[in-house]
Design a protein around this motif. Structure first.
Motif, mmCIF file in Angstrom:
data_model
loop_
_atom_site.group_PDB
_atom_site.id
_atom_site.type_symbol
_atom_site.label_atom_id
_atom_site.label_comp_id
_atom_site.label_asym_id
_atom_site.label_seq_id
_atom_site.Cartn_x
_atom_site.Cartn_y
_atom_site.Cartn_z
ATOM 1 N N MET A 130 -5.798 -7.216 -25.430
ATOM 2 C CA MET A 130 -4.531 -7.684 -25.363
ATOM 3 C C MET A 130 -4.079 -8.531 -25.074
ATOM 4 S SD MET A 130 -3.282 -3.353 -24.819
ATOM 5 C CE MET A 130 -1.497 -3.886 -24.244
ATOM 6 N N GLY A 131 -4.711 -8.981 -23.909
ATOM 7 C CA GLY A 131 -4.297 -10.239 -23.465
ATOM 8 C C GLY A 131 -5.294 -11.311 -24.444
ATOM 9 N N GLY A 132 -6.016 -10.965 -24.930
ATOM 10 C CA GLY A 132 -6.483 -12.671 -25.542
ATOM 11 C C GLY A 132 -5.790 -12.616 -27.551
ATOM 12 N N LYS A 133 -4.948 -11.536 -27.260
ATOM 13 C CA LYS A 133 -4.859 -11.499 -29.054
ATOM 14 C C LYS A 133 -2.959 -11.829 -28.940
ATOM 15 C CE LYS A 133 -7.947 -8.237 -31.547
ATOM 16 N NZ LYS A 133 -8.102 -7.050 -31.637
ATOM 17 N N ALA A 134 -2.678 -11.843 -27.511
ATOM 18 C CA ALA A 134 -1.062 -11.349 -26.780
ATOM 19 C C ALA A 134 -0.287 -9.915 -27.877
ATOM 20 C CB ALA A 134 -0.356 -12.299 -27.108
ATOM 21 N N SER A 135 -0.422 -9.078 -28.322
ATOM 22 C CA SER A 135 -1.059 -7.834 -29.268
ATOM 23 C C SER A 135 -1.063 -7.343 -29.036
ATOM 24 C CB SER A 135 0.321 -8.179 -30.148
ATOM 25 O OG SER A 135 -0.714 -8.659 -30.687
ATOM 26 N N VAL A 136 -0.901 -5.808 -29.541
ATOM 27 C CA VAL A 136 -2.015 -4.840 -29.902
ATOM 28 C C VAL A 136 -2.014 -3.198 -30.883
ATOM 29 C CG1 VAL A 136 -0.429 -2.921 -28.334
ATOM 30 C CG2 VAL A 136 -2.297 -2.321 -28.238
ATOM 31 N N VAL A 137 -2.595 -3.843 -31.559
ATOM 32 C CA VAL A 137 -2.855 -2.815 -33.114
ATOM 33 C C VAL A 137 -2.200 -1.700 -32.567
ATOM 34 C CG1 VAL A 137 -3.877 -2.062 -35.216
ATOM 35 C CG2 VAL A 137 -4.401 -4.337 -34.239
ATOM 36 N N GLY A 159 -11.152 0.223 -6.319
ATOM 37 C CA GLY A 159 -11.312 -1.256 -6.683
ATOM 38 C C GLY A 159 -10.534 -1.584 -7.994
ATOM 39 N N TRP A 160 -9.900 -0.734 -9.084
ATOM 40 C CA TRP A 160 -9.461 -1.375 -9.915
ATOM 41 C C TRP A 160 -7.627 -1.352 -9.869
ATOM 42 C CZ3 TRP A 160 -10.808 0.100 -14.469
ATOM 43 C CH2 TRP A 160 -11.225 0.857 -14.690
ATOM 44 N N LEU A 161 -6.897 -2.311 -8.768
ATOM 45 C CA LEU A 161 -6.171 -2.826 -8.914
ATOM 46 C C LEU A 161 -6.144 -4.793 -8.993
ATOM 47 C CD1 LEU A 161 -3.841 -0.931 -6.484
ATOM 48 C CD2 LEU A 161 -3.538 -1.332 -8.633
ATOM 49 N N GLY A 162 -7.560 -4.645 -8.372
ATOM 50 C CA GLY A 162 -7.987 -6.007 -8.378
ATOM 51 C C GLY A 162 -8.950 -6.114 -9.423
ATOM 52 N N LYS A 163 -8.931 -5.155 -10.245
ATOM 53 C CA LYS A 163 -9.184 -5.873 -11.595
ATOM 54 C C LYS A 163 -8.994 -5.874 -13.150
ATOM 55 C CE LYS A 163 -13.369 -2.482 -11.265
ATOM 56 N NZ LYS A 163 -13.723 -2.039 -12.084
ATOM 57 N N THR A 164 -7.173 -4.938 -12.824
ATOM 58 C CA THR A 164 -6.466 -5.032 -13.707
ATOM 59 C C THR A 164 -5.048 -6.063 -12.974
ATOM 60 O OG1 THR A 164 -5.835 -3.024 -12.655
ATOM 61 C CG2 THR A 164 -7.586 -2.863 -14.652
ATOM 62 N N LEU A 165 -4.082 -5.816 -11.861
ATOM 63 C CA LEU A 165 -3.400 -6.506 -12.176
ATOM 64 C C LEU A 165 -3.258 -8.056 -12.601
ATOM 65 C CD1 LEU A 165 -0.416 -6.317 -10.712
ATOM 66 C CD2 LEU A 165 -1.518 -6.934 -9.040
ATOM 67 N N PRO A 166 -3.888 -9.031 -12.204
ATOM 68 C CA PRO A 166 -4.130 -10.236 -12.879
ATOM 69 C C PRO A 166 -4.232 -10.337 -14.958
ATOM 70 C CG PRO A 166 -5.761 -9.609 -11.212
ATOM 71 C CD PRO A 166 -5.627 -8.511 -11.449
ATOM 72 N N LEU A 167 -4.668 -8.804 -14.374
ATOM 73 C CA LEU A 167 -5.087 -8.882 -16.615
ATOM 74 C C LEU A 167 -3.651 -8.663 -16.969
ATOM 75 C CD1 LEU A 167 -8.061 -7.281 -16.933
ATOM 76 C CD2 LEU A 167 -8.103 -9.638 -17.649
#
Length: 219
Positions: A130-137, A159-167
């Motif tokens: 989603m971050g790469g496309k700036a949208s989701v189909v 460790g999910w927060l450290g992996k996902t919050l930046p995304l």
């Protein structure tokens, strides 16, 4: 004289009813949500959701119809369905567990929740895409990024927060909010500093209920 043996009386135990949480407010107020028996599934308690949605309603000035939500690690959908119940414009739920996805779809059908879209998959992988496309189909263009509110409630101690919050940052509107549940306070505790991955984020609200630490973040 031989005594006849009495036949043993068999007591059949009723199966335990499924655990439930309830939608707190909005058009589906008091509607129960089934909590399936699945490892790592940890629905946000009712009283925590009540507090959090009081915060959010105040921040959004009650204008839920303008709010687009992303519910990562959706689980029971308690957070996402709560937002939809209050009139959110769109709620995209992400969940990788197949039985949980089936239950989400059953709940969506029961509520006729047209604003809700459910997508099965790994949260980190989908966030990167989603971050790469700036949208989701999806079936509904209203579910495109940016989102005004992201629910981030992953399993603890993985460790999910450290992996996902930046995304999440690339998917958030400029004034958007992220709701985070964690096993520890993000403000630091017992002399421990706040985690490094929190750099650049401000904790605008936080509280604790039992073992649940919950926060609202803004960039």
């Amino acid at each position: 004289m031989k005594q006849s043996k009495k036949s043993a009386v068999v007591h059949h135990q009723r199966p335990a009813p499924p655990r439930q949480v309830r939608i707190i407010g909005g058009q589906w107020k008091r509607t129960p949500l089934v909590v399936i028996d699945s490892e790592g599934l940890r629905p946000t308690p009712d009283r925590v959701r009540e507090t959090v949605f009081n915060w959010l309603t105040h921040i959004f000035d009650g204008q839920w119809a303008q709010v687009r939500c992303l519910d990562l690690f959706a689980g029971t959908g308690a957070l996402g369905f709560e937002a939809a119940s209050r009139g959110a414009a769109a709620v995209l739920m992400i969940e990788h567990n197949t039985p949980a996805v089936r239950q989400l779809e059953a709940t969506k059908a029961k509520l006729d929740a047209a604003a809700v879209t459910i997508q099965r998959g790994d949260a980190s992988t989908i966030l990167q895409a989603m971050g790469g496309k700036a949208s989701v189909v999806t079936e509904n263009d209203a579910h495109k990024a940016p989102f005004d509110l992201i629910f981030l409630d992953p399993p603890y101690h993985q460790g999910w927060l450290g992996k996902t919050l930046p995304l999440c940052e690339r998917l958030l509107s400029p004034s958007g909010l992220i709701y985070v549940e964690a096993e520890n306070s993000l403000l630091g505790s017992d002399g421990l500093p706040a985690p490094e991955w929190l750099a650049g984020w401000q904790v605008v609200r936080s509280d604790k209920a039992g073992i649940v630490f919950y926060h609202l973040l803004q960039r």
